[in-house]
Design an enzyme around this catalytic site. Structure first.
Site, PDB file in Angstrom:
ATOM      1  CD  GLN A  18       2.116  -3.145  14.780  1.00  0.00           C
ATOM      2  OE1 GLN A  18       2.205  -1.992  15.195  1.00  0.00           O
ATOM      3  NE2 GLN A  18       2.847  -3.608  13.779  1.00  0.00           N
ATOM      4  CE  LYS A  40       2.286   3.323   7.273  1.00  0.00           C
ATOM      5  NZ  LYS A  40       1.996   3.015   8.689  1.00  0.00           N
ATOM      6  CD  GLU A  97      -2.498  -1.334   2.672  1.00  0.00           C
ATOM      7  OE1 GLU A  97      -3.641  -1.804   2.697  1.00  0.00           O
ATOM      8  OE2 GLU A  97      -1.889  -1.008   3.709  1.00  0.00           O
ATOM      9  CE  LYS A 103      -4.544  -8.646   7.838  1.00  0.00           C
ATOM     10  NZ  LYS A 103      -4.063  -7.256   8.053  1.00  0.00           N
ATOM     11  NE  ARG A 145      -0.149   5.276  11.537  1.00  0.00           N
ATOM     12  CZ  ARG A 145      -0.766   4.165  11.094  1.00  0.00           C
ATOM     13  NH1 ARG A 145      -1.115   3.188  11.908  1.00  0.00           N
ATOM     14  NH2 ARG A 145      -1.024   4.037   9.819  1.00  0.00           N
ATOM     15  CG  ASP A 151      -4.800  -3.843   8.288  1.00  0.00           C
ATOM     16  OD1 ASP A 151      -4.964  -4.971   7.777  1.00  0.00           O
ATOM     17  OD2 ASP A 151      -3.707  -3.451   8.718  1.00  0.00           O
ATOM     18  CB  THR A 180       2.839  -9.219   9.642  1.00  0.00           C
ATOM     19  OG1 THR A 180       2.863 -10.557  10.119  1.00  0.00           O
ATOM     20  CG2 THR A 180       1.502  -8.919   9.009  1.00  0.00           C
TER      21      THR A 180
HETATM   22  P1  NAD Z   1       2.271 -10.008  13.625  1.00  0.00           P
HETATM   23  O1  NAD Z   1       2.196 -10.985  12.519  1.00  0.00           O
HETATM   24  O2  NAD Z   1       3.586  -9.672  14.174  1.00  0.00           O
HETATM   25  O3  NAD Z   1       1.345 -10.510  14.847  1.00  0.00           O
HETATM   26  C1  NAD Z   1       0.053 -11.000  14.646  1.00  0.00           C
HETATM   27  C2  NAD Z   1      -0.244 -12.037  15.718  1.00  0.00           C
HETATM   28  O4  NAD Z   1      -1.618 -12.465  15.566  1.00  0.00           O
HETATM   29  C3  NAD Z   1       0.623 -13.301  15.605  1.00  0.00           C
HETATM   30  O5  NAD Z   1       1.326 -13.516  16.807  1.00  0.00           O
HETATM   31  C4  NAD Z   1      -0.378 -14.417  15.319  1.00  0.00           C
HETATM   32  O6  NAD Z   1      -0.031 -15.652  15.907  1.00  0.00           O
HETATM   33  C5  NAD Z   1      -1.664 -13.827  15.937  1.00  0.00           C
HETATM   34  N1  NAD Z   1      -2.899 -14.437  15.444  1.00  0.00           N
HETATM   35  C6  NAD Z   1      -3.240 -14.751  14.171  1.00  0.00           C
HETATM   36  N2  NAD Z   1      -4.480 -15.300  14.157  1.00  0.00           N
HETATM   37  C7  NAD Z   1      -4.937 -15.287  15.434  1.00  0.00           C
HETATM   38  C8  NAD Z   1      -6.139 -15.709  16.055  1.00  0.00           C
HETATM   39  N3  NAD Z   1      -7.136 -16.250  15.348  1.00  0.00           N
HETATM   40  N4  NAD Z   1      -6.274 -15.549  17.395  1.00  0.00           N
HETATM   41  C9  NAD Z   1      -5.268 -15.021  18.133  1.00  0.00           C
HETATM   42  N5  NAD Z   1      -4.089 -14.604  17.590  1.00  0.00           N
HETATM   43  C10 NAD Z   1      -3.931 -14.746  16.262  1.00  0.00           C
HETATM   44  O7  NAD Z   1       1.537  -8.669  13.106  1.00  0.00           O
HETATM   45  P2  NAD Z   1       1.537  -7.228  13.743  1.00  0.00           P
HETATM   46  O8  NAD Z   1       2.587  -6.373  13.128  1.00  0.00           O
HETATM   47  O9  NAD Z   1       1.475  -7.309  15.243  1.00  0.00           O
HETATM   48  O10 NAD Z   1       0.144  -6.673  13.177  1.00  0.00           O
HETATM   49  C11 NAD Z   1      -1.066  -7.247  13.590  1.00  0.00           C
HETATM   50  C12 NAD Z   1      -2.182  -6.802  12.675  1.00  0.00           C
HETATM   51  O11 NAD Z   1      -2.396  -5.409  12.811  1.00  0.00           O
HETATM   52  C13 NAD Z   1      -1.874  -7.022  11.189  1.00  0.00           C
HETATM   53  O12 NAD Z   1      -3.030  -7.543  10.565  1.00  0.00           O
HETATM   54  C14 NAD Z   1      -1.549  -5.660  10.660  1.00  0.00           C
HETATM   55  O13 NAD Z   1      -1.870  -5.526   9.290  1.00  0.00           O
HETATM   56  C15 NAD Z   1      -2.420  -4.786  11.535  1.00  0.00           C
HETATM   57  N6  NAD Z   1      -1.958  -3.422  11.720  1.00  0.00           N
HETATM   58  C16 NAD Z   1      -2.914  -2.463  11.728  1.00  0.00           C
HETATM   59  C17 NAD Z   1      -2.538  -1.137  11.930  1.00  0.00           C
HETATM   60  C18 NAD Z   1      -3.585  -0.070  11.962  1.00  0.00           C
HETATM   61  O14 NAD Z   1      -3.259   1.105  11.911  1.00  0.00           O
HETATM   62  N7  NAD Z   1      -4.855  -0.410  12.089  1.00  0.00           N
HETATM   63  C19 NAD Z   1      -1.190  -0.802  12.094  1.00  0.00           C
HETATM   64  C20 NAD Z   1      -0.258  -1.819  12.113  1.00  0.00           C
HETATM   65  C21 NAD Z   1      -0.651  -3.134  11.922  1.00  0.00           C
END
Ligand code: NAD
Length: 358
Positions: free
Chosen positions: A150, A79, A66, A241, A122, A237, A94
């Protein structure tokens, strides 16, 4: 305050992962998130000044790439970010991100930077900013579902800004929960690792879902969610998904989004009809709509991440590197004596480094 850290002819400031890590370590993660909340609030209050658009997304089988552009008329930010939940199985993250801040007047870059760490900060600040207004009074317990990259930032933001004292962790990968618990061991939070979602959300005032899976998952079922709490759903997001059972959204008293056109495509609300009512957060910040009316209200933030949050973070970083000097200077833009004579840079390449690199 001048827009440039360096005059454009001196090169482009670049913040590496190493430089970012040092600055944030010295600054303190909690302090940084708290200060970012203040900066985000200032920018959400001037929502109308931003030129906004949904992000550009290039989807593939396992992920998405993106671009997130935004401008306030004076500066432009963009970004580059991906979302590949499969990556952790390849020992990759990820989310991998980098960003640019530019001067609208000249179009020249003000800075280039890593944005893996900056995005986590952020996003934690955005969650905390929402929870500050939408969580029930005196909220003390956070359930954190999804304990990946996160997660610590999310927990520390809720502690610093909302006053959370207990975090209940759940992840399908128990080693991820253990990693988060270890990292938070000295945080002052009471950290509990849970074996089920039900156990994690029991007694929680705030539930943050931050999981990564490229599907319409049901991380939280309707029966898991009691009235009176705040759900901060930030992992879903992307089209296809999502994390919440649609019935939870249907019975919520408020569903809050950042920028409605983007959230309709990418957020939890993609599951519902396009008429389903949502509130853009800036209305709550300006006091035009209340975040909650009674202790029984169920309030949901359907957070997908909006470009103006990255803009805020980039401007925050610009000011930080001005103070701390933690940046390199990149020879990114040609600087020949005659701007029309670009050819000379190639012709005289052996004698024309455009800037002296420190
Ligand atoms: P990550 O892959 O490091 O961590 C995700 C975790 O979710 C993993 O530990 C995984 O085992 C766990 N998981 C997957 N399915 C699950 C389930 N059914 N039940 C419980 N746990 C489960 O990813 P991340 O960097 O921590 O990001 C997490 C999510 O947040 C991603 O989807 C990312 O796109 C999103 N994100 C959103 C924003 C935003 O602004 N809204 C910003 C950053 C990341």
């Amino acid at each position: 305050m001048s827009k440039f850290i360096l005059p454009p002819k001196e090169g482009v400031p670049f913040v590496s992962v190493q430089a970012m890590a040092k600055m944030i370590h010295d600054y303190g993660v909690e302090q940084c998130i708290a200060d970012l909340v203040d900066a985000l609030e200032q920018d959400f209050l001037r929502w109308e000044q931003f030129e906004k658009s949904s992000r550009f997304a290039s989807h593939s089988k396992d992920g998405v790439i993106e671009l997130m552009p935004v401008s306030d008329g004076e500066m432009f930010a963009c970004k580059y970010v991906n979302g590949h939940p499969i990556n952790t199985k390849r020992d990759l993250q990820t989310v991998a991100a980098m960003g640019i801040l530019s001067d609208v007047d000249t179009g020249y870059p003000i800075l280039l930077t890593e944005m893996c760490i900056l995005t986590a900060l952020r996003t934690a600040a955005t969650s905390a900013m929402l929870a500050k207004r939408c969580a029930p009074k005196g909220a003390k317990t956070l359930a954190l579902i999804g304990n990946g990259a996160q997660s610590e930032f999310q927990a520390l933001g809720m502690k610093a800004v909302v006053g959370i004292s207990e975090v209940r962790l759940y992840d399908v990968d128990s080693t991820a929960s253990q990693k988060t618990a270890d990292n938070l061991a000295d945080s002052g939070l009471n950290v509990v690792i849970c074996r089920t979602v039900e156990d994690a959300v029991a007694g929680a005032d705030i539930i943050t879902t931050c999981t990564a899976d490229k599907k319409n998952a049901t991380i939280l079922r309707d029966g898991n969610v009691k009235k009176g709490i705040f759900i901060n759903a930030i992992g879903g997001d992307c089209p296809g998904k999502t994390e919440l059972d649609g019935n939870i959204l249907m019975r919520a008293d408020r569903v809050i989004v950042e920028f409605e056109p983007q959230s309709r495509i990418e957020g939890e609300i993609q599951q519902l009809s396009p008429e389903f009512p949502v509130i853009e957060f800036h209305h709550i910040l300006k006091g035009e709509v209340s975040a909650r009316e009674s202790d029984d209200d169920l309030v949901i933030f359907d957070g997908v991440g909006f470009a103006s949050e990255d803009f805020t973070a980039l401007v925050f970083l610009r000011d930080l590197i001005r103070e701390q000097g933690e940046y390199e200077v990149l020879d990114m833009i040609t600087q020949q004596a005659d701007p029309k004579n670009l050819y000379s840079v190639v012709k005289d390449h052996s004698v024309t480094p455009t800037i002296a690199i420190a």
